[in-house]
Write a protein that holds these residues in place. Sequence first.
Motif, PDB file in Angstrom:
ATOM      1  N   ALA A  17      -6.978  -7.783  -5.351  1.00 38.46           N
ATOM      2  CA  ALA A  17      -5.523  -7.759  -5.195  1.00 38.46           C
ATOM      3  C   ALA A  17      -5.083  -6.509  -4.431  1.00 38.46           C
ATOM      4  O   ALA A  17      -4.189  -6.576  -3.577  1.00 38.46           O
ATOM      5  N   LEU A  18      -5.697  -5.383  -4.717  1.00 46.38           N
ATOM      6  CA  LEU A  18      -5.345  -4.145  -4.017  1.00 46.38           C
ATOM      7  C   LEU A  18      -5.731  -4.237  -2.545  1.00 46.38           C
ATOM      8  O   LEU A  18      -4.960  -3.842  -1.663  1.00 46.38           O
ATOM      9  N   ILE A  19      -6.907  -4.774  -2.264  1.00 46.41           N
ATOM     10  CA  ILE A  19      -7.365  -4.921  -0.883  1.00 46.41           C
ATOM     11  C   ILE A  19      -6.427  -5.854  -0.107  1.00 46.41           C
ATOM     12  O   ILE A  19      -6.125  -5.610   1.063  1.00 46.41           O
ATOM     13  N   LYS A  20      -5.960  -6.901  -0.757  1.00 44.34           N
ATOM     14  CA  LYS A  20      -5.022  -7.824  -0.105  1.00 44.34           C
ATOM     15  C   LYS A  20      -3.709  -7.121   0.214  1.00 44.34           C
ATOM     16  O   LYS A  20      -3.122  -7.317   1.291  1.00 44.34           O
ATOM     17  N   ALA A  21      -3.240  -6.274  -0.707  1.00 41.74           N
ATOM     18  CA  ALA A  21      -1.975  -5.561  -0.497  1.00 41.74           C
ATOM     19  C   ALA A  21      -2.121  -4.441   0.523  1.00 41.74           C
ATOM     20  O   ALA A  21      -1.178  -4.136   1.265  1.00 41.74           O
ATOM     21  N   VAL A  22      -3.298  -3.825   0.560  1.00 40.59           N
ATOM     22  CA  VAL A  22      -3.554  -2.697   1.473  1.00 40.59           C
ATOM     23  C   VAL A  22      -4.860  -3.007   2.207  1.00 40.59           C
ATOM     24  O   VAL A  22      -5.943  -2.612   1.768  1.00 40.59           O
ATOM     25  N   PRO A  23      -4.798  -3.704   3.345  1.00 39.78           N
ATOM     26  CA  PRO A  23      -6.018  -4.176   4.012  1.00 39.78           C
ATOM     27  C   PRO A  23      -6.881  -3.077   4.625  1.00 39.78           C
ATOM     28  O   PRO A  23      -8.096  -3.252   4.762  1.00 39.78           O
ATOM     29  N   SER A  24      -6.275  -1.957   5.012  1.00 38.32           N
ATOM     30  CA  SER A  24      -7.029  -0.944   5.752  1.00 38.32           C
ATOM     31  C   SER A  24      -6.527   0.458   5.419  1.00 38.32           C
ATOM     32  O   SER A  24      -5.325   0.675   5.297  1.00 38.32           O
TER      33      SER A  24
END
Length: 263
Positions: free
Chosen positions: A75-82
Amino acid sequence: MQIDLSGKNALVTASTAGIGLAIATGLAAAGANVIINGRHPDTVQKTVEKLRHQLHGASLQGAAADLSTAEGAAALIKAVPSVDILVNNAGIFGPKPFFDVDDAEWERYFQTNVMSGVRLSRHYMQGMLQRNWGRVVFISSESGLNIPADMIHYGFSKTAQISVARGLAKLAAGTGVTVNSVLPGPTLSDGFKDMVRETAEREGKSYEQIGKEFVMAHRSSSIIQRIATTEEVANMVVYVCSVQASATTGAALRVDGGVVDTI
């Protein structure tokens, strides 16, 4: 030395309090766009607003996620991709007799303290390598070298972080990406205050005094002979994330007040 992180995106996990908050504050003050992370959306938003008020003009955003699970990391990776800078600070600790720590507790420490950083590094480092610049920092502990008898489960997880960081540094060999671990000693964090609050109130002592007594009783090899501040730990992390620290990688950097008796 003037550390300028303008234009860099930095994610600091578990950054609504304690060492994580101090690191996020230091990175934002150096010009980075900082993503504040915590488990609860309300707490994350309050922290973002607090830092915006404290650091006029600072660039901040929030991303709530529970990193003790694979779903939370996703979920965090989806919200903050890079991101350009990843500080793996999420972790839990607490003394408990070895014979009372069951399998579920061992797994909880492994998932929270180790796998949270593994999952995020696995994703974010790929972009860093493609751009040929990045900083990954694992917030380990002197307990990863000096395993406490009353927190073997915690010490094990902190040793694992040091190993992962060293391996990832080798993986990034010859690039502009560095990976390090930072090893605080006893630190006057919110977690420490929670642990000793009852004692402080009962004995009418300040947290600093309780911290000093803890250090002298349980970490007597300390050279500074006091508990460190969260800002003192954050100073090391901000440096490691800087452009100036380009030749520092694969290191286990101690901010332990000299607790670990080695040269």
